[in-house]
Scaffold this motif. Structure first.
Motif, PDB file in Angstrom:
ATOM      1  N   MET A 107       0.802   8.556 -12.682  1.00  0.00           N
ATOM      2  CA  MET A 107       0.893   9.020 -11.307  1.00  0.00           C
ATOM      3  C   MET A 107       1.384   7.707 -10.275  1.00  0.00           C
ATOM      4  O   MET A 107       2.019   8.226  -9.210  1.00  0.00           O
ATOM      5  CB  MET A 107      -0.900   9.125 -10.925  1.00  0.00           C
ATOM      6  CG  MET A 107      -0.775   9.608  -9.422  1.00  0.00           C
ATOM      7  SD  MET A 107      -0.029  11.095  -8.821  1.00  0.00           S
ATOM      8  CE  MET A 107      -1.311  12.616  -9.477  1.00  0.00           C
ATOM      9  N   ASN A 108       1.337   6.687 -10.785  1.00  0.00           N
ATOM     10  CA  ASN A 108       1.636   5.696  -9.951  1.00  0.00           C
ATOM     11  C   ASN A 108       3.139   5.776  -9.736  1.00  0.00           C
ATOM     12  O   ASN A 108       3.719   5.598  -8.691  1.00  0.00           O
ATOM     13  CB  ASN A 108       1.397   4.369 -10.731  1.00  0.00           C
ATOM     14  CG  ASN A 108       2.108   3.036  -9.804  1.00  0.00           C
ATOM     15  OD1 ASN A 108       1.642   2.801  -8.770  1.00  0.00           O
ATOM     16  ND2 ASN A 108       2.842   2.091 -10.592  1.00  0.00           N
ATOM     17  N   LYS A 109       3.886   6.213 -10.824  1.00  0.00           N
ATOM     18  CA  LYS A 109       5.504   6.340 -10.624  1.00  0.00           C
ATOM     19  C   LYS A 109       5.635   7.628  -9.916  1.00  0.00           C
ATOM     20  O   LYS A 109       6.580   7.733  -9.027  1.00  0.00           O
ATOM     21  CB  LYS A 109       6.071   6.627 -11.981  1.00  0.00           C
ATOM     22  CG  LYS A 109       7.523   6.098 -11.839  1.00  0.00           C
ATOM     23  CD  LYS A 109       7.526   4.574 -11.644  1.00  0.00           C
ATOM     24  CE  LYS A 109       6.746   3.427 -12.314  1.00  0.00           C
ATOM     25  NZ  LYS A 109       7.082   2.206 -11.530  1.00  0.00           N
ATOM     26  N   GLY A 110       4.844   8.402  -9.747  1.00  0.00           N
ATOM     27  CA  GLY A 110       5.171   9.716  -8.725  1.00  0.00           C
ATOM     28  C   GLY A 110       5.000   9.286  -7.555  1.00  0.00           C
ATOM     29  O   GLY A 110       5.662   9.544  -6.463  1.00  0.00           O
ATOM     30  N   LEU A 111       3.905   8.531  -7.221  1.00  0.00           N
ATOM     31  CA  LEU A 111       3.475   8.027  -6.009  1.00  0.00           C
ATOM     32  C   LEU A 111       4.778   6.985  -5.298  1.00  0.00           C
ATOM     33  O   LEU A 111       5.256   7.287  -4.382  1.00  0.00           O
ATOM     34  CB  LEU A 111       2.230   7.119  -5.661  1.00  0.00           C
ATOM     35  CG  LEU A 111       0.914   7.765  -5.956  1.00  0.00           C
ATOM     36  CD1 LEU A 111      -0.219   6.770  -6.052  1.00  0.00           C
ATOM     37  CD2 LEU A 111       0.583   9.065  -5.385  1.00  0.00           C
ATOM     38  N   GLU A 112       5.291   6.329  -6.278  1.00  0.00           N
ATOM     39  CA  GLU A 112       6.251   5.290  -6.123  1.00  0.00           C
ATOM     40  C   GLU A 112       7.566   6.116  -5.552  1.00  0.00           C
ATOM     41  O   GLU A 112       8.536   5.758  -4.965  1.00  0.00           O
ATOM     42  CB  GLU A 112       6.695   4.464  -6.970  1.00  0.00           C
ATOM     43  CG  GLU A 112       5.556   3.463  -7.380  1.00  0.00           C
ATOM     44  CD  GLU A 112       5.857   2.305  -8.268  1.00  0.00           C
ATOM     45  OE1 GLU A 112       4.886   1.322  -8.284  1.00  0.00           O
ATOM     46  OE2 GLU A 112       6.876   2.421  -8.960  1.00  0.00           O
ATOM     47  N   VAL A 113       8.155   7.367  -6.567  1.00  0.00           N
ATOM     48  CA  VAL A 113       9.133   8.122  -6.199  1.00  0.00           C
ATOM     49  C   VAL A 113       8.982   8.568  -4.764  1.00  0.00           C
ATOM     50  O   VAL A 113      10.002   8.549  -3.785  1.00  0.00           O
ATOM     51  CB  VAL A 113       9.330   9.394  -7.231  1.00  0.00           C
ATOM     52  CG1 VAL A 113      10.353  10.401  -6.513  1.00  0.00           C
ATOM     53  CG2 VAL A 113       9.618   8.642  -8.333  1.00  0.00           C
TER      54      VAL A 113
ATOM     55  N   VAL B 154       7.041  -4.356  -0.721  1.00  0.00           N
ATOM     56  CA  VAL B 154       6.346  -5.453  -1.761  1.00  0.00           C
ATOM     57  C   VAL B 154       6.374  -4.851  -3.180  1.00  0.00           C
ATOM     58  O   VAL B 154       6.576  -5.586  -4.133  1.00  0.00           O
ATOM     59  CB  VAL B 154       4.825  -5.760  -1.452  1.00  0.00           C
ATOM     60  CG1 VAL B 154       4.468  -6.661  -2.452  1.00  0.00           C
ATOM     61  CG2 VAL B 154       5.184  -6.502  -0.156  1.00  0.00           C
ATOM     62  N   ASP B 155       6.195  -3.452  -3.421  1.00  0.00           N
ATOM     63  CA  ASP B 155       6.213  -2.914  -4.749  1.00  0.00           C
ATOM     64  C   ASP B 155       7.322  -3.365  -5.508  1.00  0.00           C
ATOM     65  O   ASP B 155       8.387  -3.460  -4.885  1.00  0.00           O
ATOM     66  CB  ASP B 155       5.875  -1.388  -4.819  1.00  0.00           C
ATOM     67  CG  ASP B 155       5.427  -0.560  -5.731  1.00  0.00           C
ATOM     68  OD1 ASP B 155       4.977  -1.246  -6.552  1.00  0.00           O
ATOM     69  OD2 ASP B 155       5.034   0.440  -5.383  1.00  0.00           O
ATOM     70  N   SER B 156       7.082  -3.817  -6.682  1.00  0.00           N
ATOM     71  CA  SER B 156       8.035  -4.392  -7.306  1.00  0.00           C
ATOM     72  C   SER B 156       9.407  -3.723  -7.492  1.00  0.00           C
ATOM     73  O   SER B 156      10.618  -4.358  -7.384  1.00  0.00           O
ATOM     74  CB  SER B 156       7.603  -4.949  -8.720  1.00  0.00           C
ATOM     75  OG  SER B 156       7.130  -3.911  -9.746  1.00  0.00           O
ATOM     76  N   GLU B 157       9.450  -2.371  -7.821  1.00  0.00           N
ATOM     77  CA  GLU B 157      10.742  -1.440  -8.015  1.00  0.00           C
ATOM     78  C   GLU B 157      11.382  -1.357  -6.744  1.00  0.00           C
ATOM     79  O   GLU B 157      12.697  -1.279  -6.696  1.00  0.00           O
ATOM     80  CB  GLU B 157      10.106  -0.128  -8.528  1.00  0.00           C
ATOM     81  CG  GLU B 157       9.398  -0.125  -9.610  1.00  0.00           C
ATOM     82  CD  GLU B 157       7.796  -0.396  -9.845  1.00  0.00           C
ATOM     83  OE1 GLU B 157       7.546  -0.947  -8.718  1.00  0.00           O
ATOM     84  OE2 GLU B 157       7.242  -0.541 -10.947  1.00  0.00           O
ATOM     85  N   HIS B 158      10.373  -1.260  -5.680  1.00  0.00           N
ATOM     86  CA  HIS B 158      10.974  -1.048  -4.147  1.00  0.00           C
ATOM     87  C   HIS B 158      11.698  -2.434  -3.898  1.00  0.00           C
ATOM     88  O   HIS B 158      12.700  -2.346  -3.193  1.00  0.00           O
ATOM     89  CB  HIS B 158      10.126  -0.370  -3.661  1.00  0.00           C
ATOM     90  CG  HIS B 158       9.491   0.935  -3.785  1.00  0.00           C
ATOM     91  ND1 HIS B 158       8.665   0.604  -4.860  1.00  0.00           N
ATOM     92  CD2 HIS B 158       9.639   2.318  -3.710  1.00  0.00           C
ATOM     93  CE1 HIS B 158       8.196   2.134  -5.367  1.00  0.00           C
ATOM     94  NE2 HIS B 158       8.871   3.026  -4.504  1.00  0.00           N
TER      95      HIS B 158
ATOM     96  N   ASN C   3       0.644  -1.285  -0.030  1.00  0.00           N
ATOM     97  CA  ASN C   3       0.031   0.086  -0.183  1.00  0.00           C
ATOM     98  C   ASN C   3       0.753   1.216   0.021  1.00  0.00           C
ATOM     99  O   ASN C   3       1.303   1.986   0.899  1.00  0.00           O
ATOM    100  CB  ASN C   3      -0.908   0.057   1.363  1.00  0.00           C
ATOM    101  CG  ASN C   3      -1.840   1.149   1.219  1.00  0.00           C
ATOM    102  OD1 ASN C   3      -1.548   2.091   2.157  1.00  0.00           O
ATOM    103  ND2 ASN C   3      -2.721   1.395   0.396  1.00  0.00           N
ATOM    104  N   LYS C   4       1.375   1.594  -1.314  1.00  0.00           N
ATOM    105  CA  LYS C   4       2.067   2.868  -1.414  1.00  0.00           C
ATOM    106  C   LYS C   4       1.430   4.257  -0.940  1.00  0.00           C
ATOM    107  O   LYS C   4       2.311   4.942  -0.339  1.00  0.00           O
ATOM    108  CB  LYS C   4       2.591   3.048  -2.792  1.00  0.00           C
ATOM    109  CG  LYS C   4       1.566   3.227  -3.907  1.00  0.00           C
ATOM    110  CD  LYS C   4       2.131   3.089  -5.273  1.00  0.00           C
ATOM    111  CE  LYS C   4       2.178   1.704  -5.455  1.00  0.00           C
ATOM    112  NZ  LYS C   4       2.526   1.217  -6.952  1.00  0.00           N
ATOM    113  N   GLU C   5       0.314   4.255  -1.026  1.00  0.00           N
ATOM    114  CA  GLU C   5      -0.465   5.239  -0.593  1.00  0.00           C
ATOM    115  C   GLU C   5      -0.254   5.819   0.711  1.00  0.00           C
ATOM    116  O   GLU C   5      -0.057   6.992   1.059  1.00  0.00           O
ATOM    117  CB  GLU C   5      -2.016   5.128  -0.836  1.00  0.00           C
ATOM    118  CG  GLU C   5      -2.356   5.286  -2.539  1.00  0.00           C
ATOM    119  CD  GLU C   5      -2.353   3.715  -2.617  1.00  0.00           C
ATOM    120  OE1 GLU C   5      -2.002   2.703  -2.079  1.00  0.00           O
ATOM    121  OE2 GLU C   5      -3.019   3.388  -3.924  1.00  0.00           O
TER     122      GLU C   5
HETATM  123 MG    MG Z   1       5.361  -0.610  -8.887  1.00  0.00          MG
END
Ligand code: MG
Ligand code: NAD
Length: 390
Positions: free
Chosen positions: A213-219, A147-151, A122-124
């Motif tokens: 936006m997903n990538k913005g949240l992920e940054v 868990v987010d794949s990039e992280h 839950n990145k949010e």
């Molecule tokens: Mg991701």
């Protein structure tokens, strides 16, 4: 046996996690299952995995669930209280935070305050409440495992490494379904936007991938997980979603993490951490892949990414406002009440208004900003005419 409490059990991540438990040969078990309203799926999951507790946030669903599981020996709960019980359950060795959106903030915070090991999808919750959640975990002796794949990729690459040797983190983004589409995106439909080229995910994160936006949240998520300033977190478009992240080292070397685009792999890495176990799923065949492509993000066409960097730079409750306004706008788009390009316009307008406040926020300020941003975004959505099609 390592027992997992799964928040968001009926979703895309939750079901993938249950697949990981199924494939574990008894090494993983389920302590608690929590979800929103899909009580039939929760009931089936509870019968298969025999958790100690199962809970539905929706009251009517919790009621049905209680009836369905009467006499099963499995405790049933509901509402915010049930979520909190699942998030802090004493039998849980690890809590998988996989509710979608800001609904995940308080359960994740509860798990952090309880000193739990949190496998975080839950990145949010980190975008809106990163300072509060990371501080709570630190104080209570808990850990956050991405868990987010990039992280998860970056976490694996960073393990045991001196952070001073790393000059930048690189997150890849698939670019979503509109990466190569020509012309305006104003008229694209939810069906077009949900057709993700490389990942199968829940609706909200799929739309966020289409807007970037997903990538913005992920940054922002990466900042809170790895404690680097945003200037040292870069994004590159990579349509194959095979390279998930990379460390740019101070000597010019780039260390990258590759895996098939299958969320069960990072989920398993987090649930078994620090062990690495054999998994039965597809391997990467580099020769069969042939080529991997990379390009710079197009900020003019996908302004969400820049908006997220700007909201983070502003600080205070601005990231919480960005997140909440985005949730409302995405939902409106999915219900055909708002056009695709208007999603980011609404978020920008809410951010430009008076809702976000500066300073280091506490959790009450964050939840208040979330609520106010939702109201402001809903008002803007009502004031716009959705495109008549789809
Ligand atoms: Mg991701
Ligand atoms: P999803 O929509 O498939 O599932 C969401 C889950 O949250 C469901 O179990 C639903 O019942 C539950 N839920 C929704 N509202 C709730 C509420 N108010 N109270 C309690 N439970 C509620 O979403 P998903 O795609 O599985 O994504 C979950 C999270 O993981 C998101 O934060 C997303 O960004 C992140 N994530 C997902 C993927 C992916 O591949 N799906 C990848 C990386 C990160």
């Amino acid at each position: 046996m390592r027992r997992v409490s799964i928040l968001g059990a009926t979703g895309s991540i939750g079901e993938s996690a249950l697949d990981v438990v199924r494939a574990s040969g008894g090494r993983l078990g389920v302590a608690a299952l929590a979800a929103g309203s899909n009580w039939r799926k929760l009931e089936a999951q509870a019968r298969e995995f025999r958790p100690l507790l199962v809970t539905a946030a929706d009251d009517a669903a919790a009621h049905e669930l209680g009836r369905a599981l009467a006499g099963s020996g499995i405790a049933v709960a509901g509402g915010d209280e049930g979520l909190e019980r699942a998030a802090t359950h004493t039998a849980a060795d690890v809590v998988l935070s996989a509710i979608v959106g800001a609904a995940g903030i308080l359960p994740t915070l509860a798990a952090a305050r309880a000193g739990k090991t949190i496998a975080l999808a839950n990145k949010e919750s980190l975008v809106a409440a990163g300072s509060v959640i990371t501080a709570a975990a630190r104080e209570a002796g808990g850990v956050l495992l991405p868990v987010d794949s990039e992280h998860n990729a970056l976490f694996q690459l960073l393990a045991g490494r001196d952070a001073a040797e790393v000059s930048r983190l690189v997150l890849t983004a698939s670019g979503g379904p509109f990466l190569r589409r020509n012309g305006s995106l104003a008229e694209v439909t939810p069906e077009d936007a949900l057709r993700h080229p490389s990942w199968s995910m829940g609706a909200k994160v799929s739309i966020d991938s289409a807007t970037l936006m997903n990538k913005g949240l992920e940054v922002i998520e990466a900042h809170w997980l790895f404690n680097l300033p945003l200037e040292r977190i870069a994004v590159v478009i990579h349509p194959q979603s095979v390279v998930h992240g990379a460390l740019e080292m101070i000597d010019g070397a780039l260390l990258a993490h590759l895996s098939p685009p299958d969320m069960r792999i990072p989920i398993a890495a987090a649930l078994y951490h620090p062990e690495r176990v054999a998994l039965p799923w597809r391997r990467l065949d580099l020769a069969a892949l042939g080529r991997l492509e990379f390009s710079a993000p197009d900020h003019a066409r996908f302004p969400a990414l820049g908006l997220a960097y700007a909201a983070f730079a502003r600080g205070g409750t601005a990231p919480a406002v960005l997140n909440a306004a985005n949730e409302v706008a995405v939902q409106a788009f999915l219900e055909r009440r708002l056009g695709f390009t208007a999603i980011v316009e609404v978020v920008a307008e809410v951010l430009a208004g008076p809702v976000a406040v500066p300073g280091l926020p506490d959790i009450d300020m964050i939840m208040a900003a979330d609520a106010a941003a939702r109201e402001a975004a809903a008002e803007l959505v009502r004031g716009r005419q959705a495109p008549r099609r789809g």
